[in-house]
Design an enzyme around this catalytic site. Structure first.
Site, mmCIF file in Angstrom:
data_model
loop_
_atom_site.group_PDB
_atom_site.id
_atom_site.type_symbol
_atom_site.label_atom_id
_atom_site.label_comp_id
_atom_site.label_asym_id
_atom_site.label_seq_id
_atom_site.Cartn_x
_atom_site.Cartn_y
_atom_site.Cartn_z
ATOM 1 N N LEU A 87 -0.381 -8.106 -11.815
ATOM 2 C CA LEU A 87 -1.712 -8.722 -11.637
ATOM 3 C C LEU A 87 -1.666 -10.142 -11.076
ATOM 4 O O LEU A 87 -2.361 -11.037 -11.550
ATOM 5 C CB LEU A 87 -2.501 -8.700 -12.955
ATOM 6 C CG LEU A 87 -2.792 -7.331 -13.559
ATOM 7 C CD1 LEU A 87 -3.676 -7.470 -14.801
ATOM 8 C CD2 LEU A 87 -3.479 -6.409 -12.557
ATOM 9 N N CYS A 133 -3.387 -1.554 -16.594
ATOM 10 C CA CYS A 133 -2.227 -2.055 -15.846
ATOM 11 C C CYS A 133 -0.957 -1.852 -16.665
ATOM 12 O O CYS A 133 -0.857 -2.346 -17.788
ATOM 13 C CB CYS A 133 -2.390 -3.532 -15.495
ATOM 14 S SG CYS A 133 -0.993 -4.087 -14.517
ATOM 15 N N ASN A 150 -4.924 5.036 -13.170
ATOM 16 C CA ASN A 150 -4.045 4.027 -12.587
ATOM 17 C C ASN A 150 -2.671 4.666 -12.320
ATOM 18 O O ASN A 150 -2.546 5.894 -12.300
ATOM 19 C CB ASN A 150 -3.940 2.836 -13.547
ATOM 20 C CG ASN A 150 -3.648 1.533 -12.828
ATOM 21 O OD1 ASN A 150 -2.754 1.477 -11.988
ATOM 22 N ND2 ASN A 150 -4.376 0.493 -13.161
#
Ligand SMILES: Cc1cc2nc3c(=O)[nH]c(=O)nc-3n(C[C@H](O)[C@H](O)[C@H](O)COP(=O)(O)O)c2cc1C
Length: 301
Positions: A71, A128, A190
């Protein structure tokens, strides 16, 4: 013909670029016609600037890409001051992806974006695999997830999507939490936790040892997840993400019920391709003599 409506928000077509695979969103504006797309999702925004994980943090495998970017972004202040003013002039819908380390951070981020921008759609990144805090962690426990989703929902009436980690086994409970919290859609999914080894160096290929696998290898698994979720919640909108490299892949997700389809890793391999997908989808529908609505969920009974 390709329009998709989620509540009161209209998307020109179902093709959206996925977070983290289209930079800040404006870098390609001079090279391609962004108005071709249904929307773009710039890199996930966090409260503070993040440098991301140490290098190497990308490895190509024979079946897909593993990333452990972590990120990396300039933080919300810079997004509002520097990035958003450029994005808002683009002829395309912007969807903001956010991630926090705590529930309070998610709430604060969203409050800032609602106050400072006209962005109509927010993708809440709960998935994530590459950060120590936040990310996937919030999706592990359905009670924690529900608490987080309800607090986020309280912030705004604007469109909210929850992006969940891939989960072949416990996904229905998590999606139930998303539905019951009053969210507008779920994003599935994801990347998949994965690792790789450099045989010459006799070491892991990524500095962080593991990351998230994306690309063609994950399409059949994410497709399965979308199918299962649509069977359980036929009326709840799904935004699909995972392994799309062709219009046929887009159609695969729509046939199992996806309203919108995100394109990620393909943007690194053939950056021009995403801009032709809407026309290719129109051609497919014309050939099949069907509307988008008629093929959406065609395989879900
Ligand atoms: C290099 C890279 C960076 C990514 N960064 C983000 C991110 O910041 N936020 C997020 O929600 N997903 C991120 N993703 C996941 C993608 O948005 C997408 O969900 C995933 O890669 C699966 O789709 P694909 O196979 O089409 O790439 C990233 C993926 C890659 C490959």
């Amino acid at each position: 013909m390709l329009k998709v409506k989620l509540r009161d928000v209209e998307f020109k077509n179902p093709i959206i670029t996925a977070a983290g695979t289209f930079g800040k969103g404006y870098e390609l504006a001079d090279s391609f016609d962004l108005s071709k797309l249904g929307g773009i999702i710039p890199k996930t925004i966090t409260l503070k600037k993040r440098a991301g994980n140490p290098f190497p943090r990308l490895v190509e495998t024979p079946c897909g890409l593993i990333n452990s970017i972590g990120l990396e972004n300039d933080g919300i202040e810079s997004f509002v001051k520097n990035t958003y003013p450029v994005l808002k002039r683009l002829p395309v819908k912007i969807i903001a992806s956010i991630s926090g380390e705590t529930i309070e951070e998610y709430v604060e981020l969203l409050k800032i974006l609602v106050l400072e921008t006209d962005i109509e759609v927010f993708e809440i990144n709960l998935s994530c695999p590459n950060v120590e805090k936040g990310g996937e962690e919030f999706s592990q426990d359905v009670e924690v997830l529900t608490d987080l989703l309800l607090k986020i929902r309280d912030v705004t009436e604007r469109l909210l999507w929850a992006k969940l980690p891939p989960d072949v086994y416990g996904i229905i409970d998590r999606v139930r939490a998303v539905v019951s919290s009053g969210f507008d859609a779920v994003v599935l999914s994801n990347t998949y936790r994965a690792t790789y080894v450099d045989v010459d160096k006799m070491s892991y290929s990524l500095a962080k040892e593991h990351g998230g696998l994306s690309g063609p290898a994950i399409l059949p698994v994410s497709l399965y997840i979308v199918k299962e979720v649509k069977k359980a919640f036929p009326d709840f909108p799904v935004v699909a993400s995972g392994g799309v490299f062709s219009v046929e892949d887009v159609v695969r997700y729509i046939l199992v019920g996806a309203h919108l389809v995100e394109i990620g890793t393909m943007n690194f391999v053939k950056p021009e391709k995403v801009f032709t997908l809407p026309d290719e989808l129109a051609t497919y529908l014309h050939r099949k003599k069907k509307s988008l609505g008629e093929i959406r969920g065609y395989l879900i009974s």
